[in-house]
Design an enzyme around this catalytic site. Sequence first.
Site, short mmCIF file in Angstrom:
data_model
loop_
_atom_site.label_atom_id
_atom_site.label_comp_id
_atom_site.label_asym_id
_atom_site.label_seq_id
_atom_site.Cartn_x
_atom_site.Cartn_y
_atom_site.Cartn_z
N ILE A 34 0.83 -1.20 0.00
CA ILE A 34 0.00 0.00 0.00
C ILE A 34 0.86 1.25 0.00
O ILE A 34 0.61 2.21 -0.75
CB ILE A 34 -0.96 0.01 1.21
N HIS B 23 2.58 -12.98 -32.21
CA HIS B 23 3.75 -12.09 -32.29
C HIS B 23 3.37 -10.84 -33.08
O HIS B 23 2.71 -10.93 -34.10
CB HIS B 23 4.90 -12.82 -32.99
N ASP C 197 -10.04 -11.02 5.66
CA ASP C 197 -9.01 -10.49 6.55
C ASP C 197 -9.12 -11.02 7.97
O ASP C 197 -8.22 -10.81 8.79
CB ASP C 197 -9.06 -8.96 6.57
#
Length: 444
Positions: free
Chosen positions: A178, A423, A294
Amino acid sequence: MKIYDLAVIGAGPGGYVAAIHAAKSGLKVALVEKNKVGGACYNVGCIPSKIMLEHSKLVQEIRRGTDWGVTVPTINIDFPKLMQRKDKVVEELLHNIETFVEKAQITMYRGEASVSRDRKVTVDDDVFEAKHVILATGSGPFVPPFKGIETASYYTTDTFFGIQELPKELTIVGGGVIAIEMAFALAPMGTKVTVLNHSKDILQTEEPDARPIIKEKMEQLGIKLVTDFAFEEIKGNEIHTSIGVFKYDNLLFATGRRPNTKIAEALELQMDGRLIWTNNHYETSIPGIFAIGDLVGGFQLAHSASAEGIHAVDYMLGKQPRVINQMEIPRCVYTHPEIATFGMLEHEAPTDAIVTKMYLPTNPKALLEGNTQGFMKFVASPEGDIYGACVVGDGATEMINAMLAAKVAGGSVKDLARMIFPHPTVSEHIGDAASAVFGKAIHL
């Protein structure tokens, strides 16, 4: 009293995805959110930060055009307008989530929830029961308890994205993802950025070979990086350290996040340090109550939380889902260049692992685009099993998906080496890096 098959507490990337998946699987679902849907990710985290990074990337593209011969006399930053665009994008995404929830016929409750051990949920004046509960209450910013912190005026990531004026100066405390992303977001637009990180290096959870590239780019952008010291105290607008005093006008703490476990504490759930203990299917110590995102171990990433929510729902439905493999979760850093990784890093792999690295300056597309800072890397077994991979470069967070898809599908670097890539593309280096495991790379 209303009875639901599932109550999801928290409407962030883990919660709202779990709720919608459950509803589309035939369950009667209640979703509770005390703030805005989308959680920290959409409102004060990954989405607003990535929008700001796109703004800074555009400024860098304009300057690169000048180097190529496309002259732009001046670059004027209308920062309030940029922030209005940020708000508009966020609002549209939140509207989309609200629409998806409504279409899935999920009952939405607004307010702070409490949950009893027998899965009775209270939200203000509403009380209902649920056969299963998923806790998805996320996390909040952590500010270290420095001596004198009460004398300081500072931002956290919960407050920073509300600024309306471009800071002339910004001091960022932290050296993780962060902190470094925010340095890249502001410096190209003219903010004088200082990053104070007490550790010896930045991005210590990420690919070590990427760090010198990012630090070189930080220097090019005029970002001052200070590392390897001890914080002592804060006195007003001065940060005192073991190597000197740093004055600041604007201060941002980007020093990690801590799980919001208030609801878990009331339930007296078994904990694992600061996190809620769960089994491999995200069920807590109380049967029928799950926790994701979390709140639990693993990566603190939005896509990880979403996967955990889906897994928990499938487990409730008796589908016996495969345990989520942490080695198959991509990790992304949206600096310029980007860093994208999954699986083992080189120093984590077995001693007989084969490590190949293809540098972008040998790739025609990267060269013609001017995006030559970076590389592609495989960590593989001698037989070609993929232990891990990393891409550093423009668009890395998109290109990593082809490498990860091969691993998740049970393939190997042999399969990627056999692919015919178009490519010129930067991604054709994936095939060459895979061939390099067997000593057959063309551009190495």
